[in-house]
Design a protein around this motif. Structure first.
Motif, PDB file in Angstrom:
ATOM      1  N   SER A 256      10.557   5.435   7.872  1.00 41.24           N
ATOM      2  CA  SER A 256      11.224   5.238   6.576  1.00 41.24           C
ATOM      3  C   SER A 256      10.839   6.362   5.624  1.00 41.24           C
ATOM      4  O   SER A 256       9.903   6.235   4.824  1.00 41.24           O
ATOM      5  CB  SER A 256      10.832   3.877   5.988  1.00 41.24           C
TER       6      SER A 256
ATOM      7  N   ARG B 284      14.492   6.731  -1.182  1.00 41.18           N
ATOM      8  CA  ARG B 284      13.893   6.841   0.150  1.00 41.18           C
ATOM      9  C   ARG B 284      14.764   6.105   1.158  1.00 41.18           C
ATOM     10  O   ARG B 284      15.646   5.317   0.784  1.00 41.18           O
ATOM     11  CB  ARG B 284      12.501   6.228   0.176  1.00 41.18           C
TER      12      ARG B 284
ATOM     13  N   HIS C 178       6.054   5.407  -3.934  1.00 37.20           N
ATOM     14  CA  HIS C 178       6.735   4.788  -2.791  1.00 37.20           C
ATOM     15  C   HIS C 178       7.970   5.589  -2.370  1.00 37.20           C
ATOM     16  O   HIS C 178       8.788   5.092  -1.597  1.00 37.20           O
ATOM     17  CB  HIS C 178       7.108   3.343  -3.104  1.00 37.20           C
TER      18      HIS C 178
ATOM     19  N   ASP D  73       8.503  16.223   0.405  1.00 38.99           N
ATOM     20  CA  ASP D  73       7.107  16.650   0.590  1.00 38.99           C
ATOM     21  C   ASP D  73       6.934  17.459   1.870  1.00 38.99           C
ATOM     22  O   ASP D  73       5.809  17.795   2.239  1.00 38.99           O
ATOM     23  CB  ASP D  73       6.179  15.428   0.604  1.00 38.99           C
TER      24      ASP D  73
ATOM     25  N   TYR E  88       7.784  16.262   4.827  1.00 40.26           N
ATOM     26  CA  TYR E  88       7.698  15.289   5.921  1.00 40.26           C
ATOM     27  C   TYR E  88       9.023  15.225   6.676  1.00 40.26           C
ATOM     28  O   TYR E  88      10.096  15.392   6.089  1.00 40.26           O
ATOM     29  CB  TYR E  88       7.397  13.921   5.320  1.00 40.26           C
TER      30      TYR E  88
ATOM     31  N   PRO F 187       0.826  -1.220   0.000  1.00 46.84           N
ATOM     32  CA  PRO F 187       0.000   0.000   0.000  1.00 46.84           C
ATOM     33  C   PRO F 187       0.860   1.270   0.000  1.00 46.84           C
ATOM     34  O   PRO F 187       2.028   1.236   0.376  1.00 46.84           O
ATOM     35  CB  PRO F 187      -0.760  -0.107   1.325  1.00 46.84           C
TER      36      PRO F 187
ATOM     37  N   LEU G  55       1.191   5.021   1.583  1.00 48.44           N
ATOM     38  CA  LEU G  55       0.731   5.872   2.681  1.00 48.44           C
ATOM     39  C   LEU G  55       1.619   7.091   2.805  1.00 48.44           C
ATOM     40  O   LEU G  55       2.830   6.955   2.995  1.00 48.44           O
ATOM     41  CB  LEU G  55       0.781   5.113   4.013  1.00 48.44           C
ATOM     42  N   ASP G  56       1.040   8.260   2.670  1.00 49.86           N
ATOM     43  CA  ASP G  56       1.818   9.481   2.840  1.00 49.86           C
ATOM     44  C   ASP G  56       0.877  10.656   3.030  1.00 49.86           C
ATOM     45  O   ASP G  56      -0.339  10.485   3.128  1.00 49.86           O
ATOM     46  CB  ASP G  56       2.786   9.693   1.658  1.00 49.86           C
ATOM     47  N   LEU G  57       1.446  11.864   3.039  1.00 46.03           N
ATOM     48  CA  LEU G  57       0.668  13.078   3.302  1.00 46.03           C
ATOM     49  C   LEU G  57      -0.142  13.513   2.079  1.00 46.03           C
ATOM     50  O   LEU G  57      -0.945  14.438   2.167  1.00 46.03           O
ATOM     51  CB  LEU G  57       1.606  14.220   3.712  1.00 46.03           C
TER      52      LEU G  57
ATOM     53  N   LYS H  25      10.159   8.765   2.770  1.00 43.40           N
ATOM     54  CA  LYS H  25      10.119   8.718   1.308  1.00 43.40           C
ATOM     55  C   LYS H  25      10.704  10.026   0.747  1.00 43.40           C
ATOM     56  O   LYS H  25      10.773  11.040   1.435  1.00 43.40           O
ATOM     57  CB  LYS H  25       8.676   8.536   0.833  1.00 43.40           C
TER      58      LYS H  25
END
Ligand SMILES: Nc1nc2c(c(=O)[nH]1)N[C@H]1C(S)=C(S)[C@@H](COP(=O)(O)O)O[C@H]1N2
Ligand SMILES: [Mo]
Length: 186
Positions: A148, A137, A132, A101, A103, A17, A19-21, A150
Motif C-alpha cells: 500500500s 496513498r 500515513h 519518497d 519507495y 502505527p 512505518l516507512d523509510l 504512501k
C-alpha cells in the motif's frame, strides 16, 4: 465454518502505527500529482481536483502489516483504483507503485481491479495525515501493508513483473496475509 477475523501470526492494535523509510516528501493538495505511465494507451497526470472529480467511495476494511500488527475496521475514503487506472487505458499486466519518497512496490494490474482497492485521501473522516502517506496513498487491504504505497505519485505499467523496494530485499512477491506470505524464502 466461520472465517477467522485476524490472519495467522497477527495481533490487533488500534493506534495505526507509522512505518516507512523515514523520508517525508511533505506533499500538499496543491503540489500532489499522480502520473500513470509506461505501457498505457495514454499517459495521464491527475491532480487533486481531477481526483475529487472521480466517483468517491467510502469503505471499511482491515489492514495487516508484516511486522505483525493488524488494525481492524478502518474507515477510508477515496477513489477506486480501477476507476483511476482505466483513464490511462493500461496495457501492461504488472504495475510499479511509486511513492514520492522514492519507495516502490509491485503488483499484478489485476490486483488493482478489486473493489476494495482505494486511491485513498481520507481516513477516519479526516484528510490523510502526512505520516500515513497523505495527501494520497494506495490501500490494498488483501495484501500486507508494504504493498500500500504512501505518497502515491506514480503508477507505472509493464509487460513483466518488476520487484519493488522490499520485494528485492526478501519480502514475498505476493504478500497475502492469510497465507502468511511474509518473506520470499517462506
Ligand atoms: N511510499 C511509501 N509507502 C509505504 C512505505 C514506505 O516506506 N514508503 N512503507 C510501507 C510499509 S512497510 C507499511 S507497513 C505501510 C505502513 O503504512 P502506515 O505508516 O500508514 O501504517 O506503508 C507501506 N507503504
Ligand atoms: Mo511494513
Amino acid at each position: 465454518m466461520s472465517h477467522e477475523r485476524v490472519p495467522p501470526g497477527q495481533r490487533t492494535v488500534d493506534n495505526f502505527p507509522v512505518l516507512d523509510l523515514g523520508v517525508r516528501p511533505r506533499l500538499t493538495h496543491d503540489n500532489w500529482q499522480l502520473r500513470l505511465f509506461g505501457l498505457v494507451g495514454r499517459e495521464i497526470v491527475l491532480d487533486w481536483p481531477a481526483l475529487l472529480a472521480l466517483p468517491q467511495r467510502k469503505t471499511r476494511f482491515d489492514f495487516h502489516c508484516v511486522t505483525t500488527w493488524s488494525q481492524l475496521d478502518m474507515d477510508w475514503e477515496g477513489v477506486l483504483a480501477r476507476d483511476v487506472i482505466v483513464l490511462a487505458a493500461p496495457q501492461g499486466a504488472y504495475v510499479t507503485l511509486h511513492g514520492a519518497d522514492g519507495y516502490t512496490t509491485n503488483l499484478p494490474t489485476g490486483a488493482l481491479l478489486d473493489d476494495d482497492v482505494l486511491v485513498a485521501h481520507t481516513f477516519a473522516d479526516a484528510p490523510l495525515a502526512d505520516g500515513h502517506g497523505g495527501p494520497v496513498r494506495l490501500m490494498v487491504p488483501k495484501r500486507y501493508g508494504w504493498k500500500s504505497a504512501k505518497w502515491l505519485t506514480g503508477i507505472e505499467f509493464h509487460a513483466e513483473d518488476r520487484p519493488g523496494y522490499w520485494e528485492v530485499r526478501g519480502y514475498h512477491n505476493e504478500a497475502d496475509p492469510w497465507k502468511e506470505e511474509r518473506y520470499s524464502n517462506d
